[in-house]
Scaffold this active site. Structure first.
Site, short mmCIF file in Angstrom:
data_model
loop_
_atom_site.label_atom_id
_atom_site.label_comp_id
_atom_site.label_asym_id
_atom_site.label_seq_id
_atom_site.Cartn_x
_atom_site.Cartn_y
_atom_site.Cartn_z
CD GLU A 175 -8.76 4.09 34.97
OE1 GLU A 175 -9.84 4.07 35.50
OE2 GLU A 175 -7.81 5.14 35.28
CD GLU A 279 -6.81 8.70 35.71
OE1 GLU A 279 -7.29 8.69 36.94
OE2 GLU A 279 -7.38 8.72 34.67
#
Length: 348
Positions: A175, A279
């Site tokens: 991320e 995720e």
């Protein structure tokens, strides 16, 4: 998740500090067997671009004749189903046993989180025998890697992962296109090229240390924060020679459909790399909304042949979040997840 759902960067989250709930790490007596380093593939030539109606989209890999995914190989038509598993009041082995009974099988990917300074695991206590570790490893500011100060730390991490004695996924600096982590471009003077250099350097050191059992996962968030041209996802891509799997994080936080979360990354990278949803979780909006969303996700993966892994964020211990991501927060959600686990598409 989006930046508004992250803790501030200076606070180490529970998953970053402790990794997996109940995780035991010890020295391994085994020396890893010989895996041939996977051939680093060139971009594959395919016609067309994956669309939002992927039932008409052929698998981009069917005629490739190449090994994809590195040592954790992509298998056409099969997706590995895994989880980060941390349940309040339970050790990790206890949580594994609970989930085995609930969904009728073990998860194929065991997701664990480690801080930059932690010793990476050479053993994971309680991990199902045939489950593949996916180690998400936090990063520092880019300068700490690029100036050479961390070379010994990186080399030691490589040796420990090597001694897991099995193929493993390494998801470093995930991320990076968000503004909530210290290894993101937003906290490194918008230096996206610095991230690329760090990723490449880590891979070189791991290769030099003989960590040939590692498949490298590059894993942006589904959308960028801030939304600026310099912070576009592809500016962080290390290159096909350095990435085995393209991952993506995306949560149903604001009633987003799976296609909204994952199609931009899928469309851009699936012609040449296997895709992993690294995720994922869903909020409950009342009624059957969470179960319905899990079934939507199942259909979504069935229709996109390049997806080779889905990793649920299965926890109720994450700090500062009102949402409980555990798959059994509601009986119908647990039933929908069990259906997904029993679907042939998730038999990887």
């Amino acid at each position: 998740m989006t930046g508004s759902h992250r803790r501030v960067d200076d606070v180490v989250t529970r998953r970053g500090l402790l990794g997996l709930a109940g995780l035991g790490v010890a020295s391994s007596a085994g020396v890893f067997g010989m895996w041939k380093a996977a051939a680093r593939e060139a971009p594959l030539a395919v016609s067309g671009t994956p669309t939002s109606a992927p039932s008409a989209t052929p698998s981009p890999f069917t005629d490739a004749g190449q090994k994809l995914g590195g040592t954790v190989a992509f298998t056409a038509g099969k997706a590995m189903l895994g989880s980060y598993l941390g349940l309040d009041g339970m050790t990790y082995p206890e949580a594994v046993e609970l989930r085995r009974g609930q969904i009728g099988r073990d998860q194929r990917i065991t997701h664990v989180f480690y801080a930059w300074e932690d010793k990476l695991p050479d053993r994971i206590e309680g991990k199902p025998k045939d489950s593949i570790p996916m180690v998400s490893w936090r990063g520092p500011k880019y300068g700490e890697i690029l100036d050479g100060d961390a070379d010994d730390l990186i080399a030691a991490a490589a040796r420990r992962i090597r001694d897991l004695d099995q193929p493993a996924l390494l998801r470093w600096g995930w991320e990076m296109n968000g503004d909530w982590y210290r290894w993101g471009g937003a906290k490194n003077d918008q230096d996206t090229e610095g991230y690329v250099k760090c990723f490449r350097k880590l891979r070189k050191i791991f290769d030099d240390e003989g960590a040939e059992n590692v498949s490298w996962v590059w894993s942006p968030n589904w959308n960028s924060s801030p939304k600026a041209d310099w912070n576009r996802i592809d500016a962080y891509y290390p290159g096909d020679d350095y990435v085995d799997w393209v991952g993506v994080s995306g949560y149903n936080l604001h009633k987003e459909a799976p296609a909204t979360l994952f199609d931009p990354v899928y469309a851009k990278y699936s012609p040449r790399k296997p895709i992993m949803i690294t995720e994922v979780g869903s909020k409950d909006y009342g009624g059957t909304t969470k179960a319905d969303w899990i079934r939507q996700l199942t259909t979504y993966v069935e229709q996109r042949p390049a997806i080779g892994g889905v990793v649920w964020f299965d926890t109720d211990t994450h700090p500062s979040y009102p949402e409980h991501w555990r798959l059994d927060s509601l009986p119908d959600a647990a039933a929908a997840y069990r259906e997904m686990a029993g679907n042939a598409r998730f038999s990887g």
